[in-house]
Design a protein around this motif. Structure first.
Motif, PDB file in Angstrom:
ATOM      1  N   VAL A  25      56.828  44.321  62.763  1.00 20.10           N
ATOM      2  CA  VAL A  25      56.858  45.074  61.512  1.00 20.10           C
ATOM      3  C   VAL A  25      55.426  45.269  61.029  1.00 20.10           C
ATOM      4  O   VAL A  25      54.579  44.384  61.170  1.00 20.10           O
ATOM      5  CB  VAL A  25      57.707  44.384  60.415  1.00 20.10           C
ATOM      6  CG1 VAL A  25      59.181  44.437  60.775  1.00 20.10           C
ATOM      7  CG2 VAL A  25      57.284  42.952  60.194  1.00 20.10           C
ATOM      8  N   ARG A  83      52.671  45.828  58.093  1.00 19.67           N
ATOM      9  CA  ARG A  83      52.442  45.538  56.685  1.00 19.67           C
ATOM     10  C   ARG A  83      50.990  45.845  56.334  1.00 19.67           C
ATOM     11  O   ARG A  83      50.117  45.906  57.214  1.00 19.67           O
ATOM     12  CB  ARG A  83      52.729  44.059  56.370  1.00 19.67           C
ATOM     13  CG  ARG A  83      54.208  43.674  56.467  1.00 19.67           C
ATOM     14  CD  ARG A  83      54.998  44.280  55.332  1.00 19.67           C
ATOM     15  NE  ARG A  83      56.407  43.886  55.351  1.00 19.67           N
ATOM     16  CZ  ARG A  83      57.363  44.577  55.952  1.00 19.67           C
ATOM     17  NH1 ARG A  83      57.064  45.701  56.593  1.00 19.67           N
ATOM     18  NH2 ARG A  83      58.628  44.171  55.902  1.00 19.67           N
ATOM     19  N   TYR A 140      62.555  49.665  60.705  1.00 21.77           N
ATOM     20  CA  TYR A 140      61.467  49.642  61.683  1.00 21.77           C
ATOM     21  C   TYR A 140      60.868  51.021  61.933  1.00 21.77           C
ATOM     22  O   TYR A 140      60.284  51.270  62.990  1.00 21.77           O
ATOM     23  CB  TYR A 140      61.974  49.046  63.004  1.00 21.77           C
ATOM     24  CG  TYR A 140      62.638  47.703  62.817  1.00 21.77           C
ATOM     25  CD1 TYR A 140      61.890  46.566  62.517  1.00 21.77           C
ATOM     26  CD2 TYR A 140      64.026  47.574  62.898  1.00 21.77           C
ATOM     27  CE1 TYR A 140      62.504  45.340  62.301  1.00 21.77           C
ATOM     28  CE2 TYR A 140      64.647  46.352  62.688  1.00 21.77           C
ATOM     29  CZ  TYR A 140      63.880  45.238  62.395  1.00 21.77           C
ATOM     30  OH  TYR A 140      64.485  44.037  62.178  1.00 21.77           O
ATOM     31  N   SER A 197      57.265  50.743  62.327  1.00 19.81           N
ATOM     32  CA  SER A 197      56.970  49.991  63.555  1.00 19.81           C
ATOM     33  C   SER A 197      56.841  50.896  64.773  1.00 19.81           C
ATOM     34  O   SER A 197      56.220  50.520  65.772  1.00 19.81           O
ATOM     35  CB  SER A 197      58.066  48.951  63.821  1.00 19.81           C
ATOM     36  OG  SER A 197      58.157  48.023  62.755  1.00 19.81           O
ATOM     37  N   HIS A 241      55.076  53.764  53.946  1.00 19.67           N
ATOM     38  CA  HIS A 241      55.924  52.615  53.640  1.00 19.67           C
ATOM     39  C   HIS A 241      56.774  52.266  54.860  1.00 19.67           C
ATOM     40  O   HIS A 241      56.776  52.985  55.865  1.00 19.67           O
ATOM     41  CB  HIS A 241      56.763  52.816  52.378  1.00 19.67           C
ATOM     42  CG  HIS A 241      57.790  53.909  52.432  1.00 19.67           C
ATOM     43  ND1 HIS A 241      58.931  53.819  53.198  1.00 19.67           N
ATOM     44  CD2 HIS A 241      57.870  55.116  51.802  1.00 19.67           C
ATOM     45  CE1 HIS A 241      59.667  54.904  53.036  1.00 19.67           C
ATOM     46  NE2 HIS A 241      59.040  55.726  52.195  1.00 19.67           N
ATOM     47  N   GLN A 242      57.480  51.165  54.766  1.00 21.31           N
ATOM     48  CA  GLN A 242      58.211  50.590  55.900  1.00 21.31           C
ATOM     49  C   GLN A 242      59.213  51.549  56.544  1.00 21.31           C
ATOM     50  O   GLN A 242      59.439  51.511  57.757  1.00 21.31           O
ATOM     51  CB  GLN A 242      58.949  49.341  55.424  1.00 21.31           C
ATOM     52  CG  GLN A 242      59.966  48.764  56.400  1.00 21.31           C
ATOM     53  CD  GLN A 242      60.723  47.618  55.787  1.00 21.31           C
ATOM     54  OE1 GLN A 242      60.187  46.531  55.664  1.00 21.31           O
ATOM     55  NE2 GLN A 242      61.979  47.839  55.392  1.00 21.31           N
ATOM     56  N   ILE A 253      52.935  50.389  52.463  1.00 18.38           N
ATOM     57  CA  ILE A 253      51.984  49.883  53.460  1.00 18.38           C
ATOM     58  C   ILE A 253      50.586  50.432  53.174  1.00 18.38           C
ATOM     59  O   ILE A 253      49.705  49.705  52.741  1.00 18.38           O
ATOM     60  CB  ILE A 253      52.444  50.226  54.889  1.00 18.38           C
ATOM     61  CG1 ILE A 253      53.816  49.582  55.167  1.00 18.38           C
ATOM     62  CG2 ILE A 253      51.416  49.726  55.915  1.00 18.38           C
ATOM     63  CD1 ILE A 253      54.406  49.928  56.520  1.00 18.38           C
TER      64      ILE A 253
END
Length: 266
Positions: A90, A92, A179, A182, A207-208, A240
């Motif tokens: 992940v 960050r 994800y 990711s 962002h994620q 992020i």
């Protein structure tokens, strides 16, 4: 909205006899612990209040979700054994804590000047960041875990939606599986996308839950990109970075955009 009122609101919303609440008035924080494990999460009340001022109930919904799922992950069996396919990287921000609330270091890798890689054990509707204690308990090596995580993220779907703005093309990956950002670690996917570019390729993880790839074909594209990433960054559950990256020869380089002037970090 005062800290005391927000604390009472959170307590009323969670309202679980298996939880304990501790209010630290000096630090303006509330700690919520699981009676089952004695572990918990600490939240800063001023940050929640600031969001509440603009988002009202949505801000409270988000923090309650974060607390309940965080404690739920702690209470579940978090063994890695037999769950190799559930390990994922992940992304960050570099300002994200590098240790748990129990002060146990998370397993991390450097990524860019703006981002850092963490590793997580997927548990269905939530996940747990992997720390040194869990690694030691399961007798895993960082190398093996990293290889499994990168293999797993490459197996995730990479369906994108396309939008054209002012002669530039933007691709959005937004599967909401936790994800999306990711996928920036899927080198094969980024290389494949780069072969479609007519202009300069940019990559953003504001962002994620989103990955934005830009095919920037004129100077206006950089302004659009800057506004877009800032908007996503401000609205994300797990922000992020509002900066974007140039993708060249398999490398990511932060790009700073001021008006119509493009400036690269030296």
């Amino acid at each position: 909205m005062t800290s005391k009122k927000m604390k009472d609101m959170l307590k009323q919303r969670i309202n679980n006899e298996d939880r304990t609440f501790t209010f630290d008035s000096k630090k303006d924080q509330v700690r919520i612990e699981s009676k089952q494990t004695g572990k918990g999460v600490t939240v800063s009340l001023p940050e929640i209040i600031a969001k509440w001022e603009t988002q009202k109930e949505k801000a409270v919904d988000e923090i309650v979700y974060y607390i309940e799922h965080g404690l739920g992950a702690i209470e579940k069996d978090s063994k890695i054994e037999g769950k190799e396919k559930k390990i994922f990287p992940v992304i960050r921000s570099t300002s994200f804590p590098q240790q748990s609330n129990e002060e146990i270091p998370f397993i991390t890798d450097e990524h860019t000047a703006e981002t850092r890689i963490y590793y997580a054990l997927d548990m269905g509707n939530t996940y747990r960041l992997i720390d040194e204690k869990l690694m030691e308990k399961e007798k895993w090596t960082k190398t093996s875990m990293k290889e499994m995580a990168l293999f797993n993220v490459r197996s995730l779907p990479t369906n994108v939606k396309t939008d054209s703005v002012a002669g530039n093309v933007f691709y959005f990956l937004n599967s909401n599986d936790g994800y999306d950002a990711s996928r920036i670690l899927n080198d094969a996917f980024l290389k494949e996308m780069s072969e479609q570019m007519e202009g300069t390729m940019t990559v953003a993880v504001p962002h994620q839950d989103v990955l934005i790839i830009g095919d920037i074909r004129n100077e206006t594209g950089y302004d659009v990109l800057a506004q877009m990433t800032m908007s996503f960054f401000a609205s994300g559950r797990v922000p992020i970075t509002a900066l974007s990256f140039l993708y060249e020869h398999g490398e990511l380089e932060p790009v700073f955009i001021l008006g119509k002037n493009k400036k690269r970090e030296k």
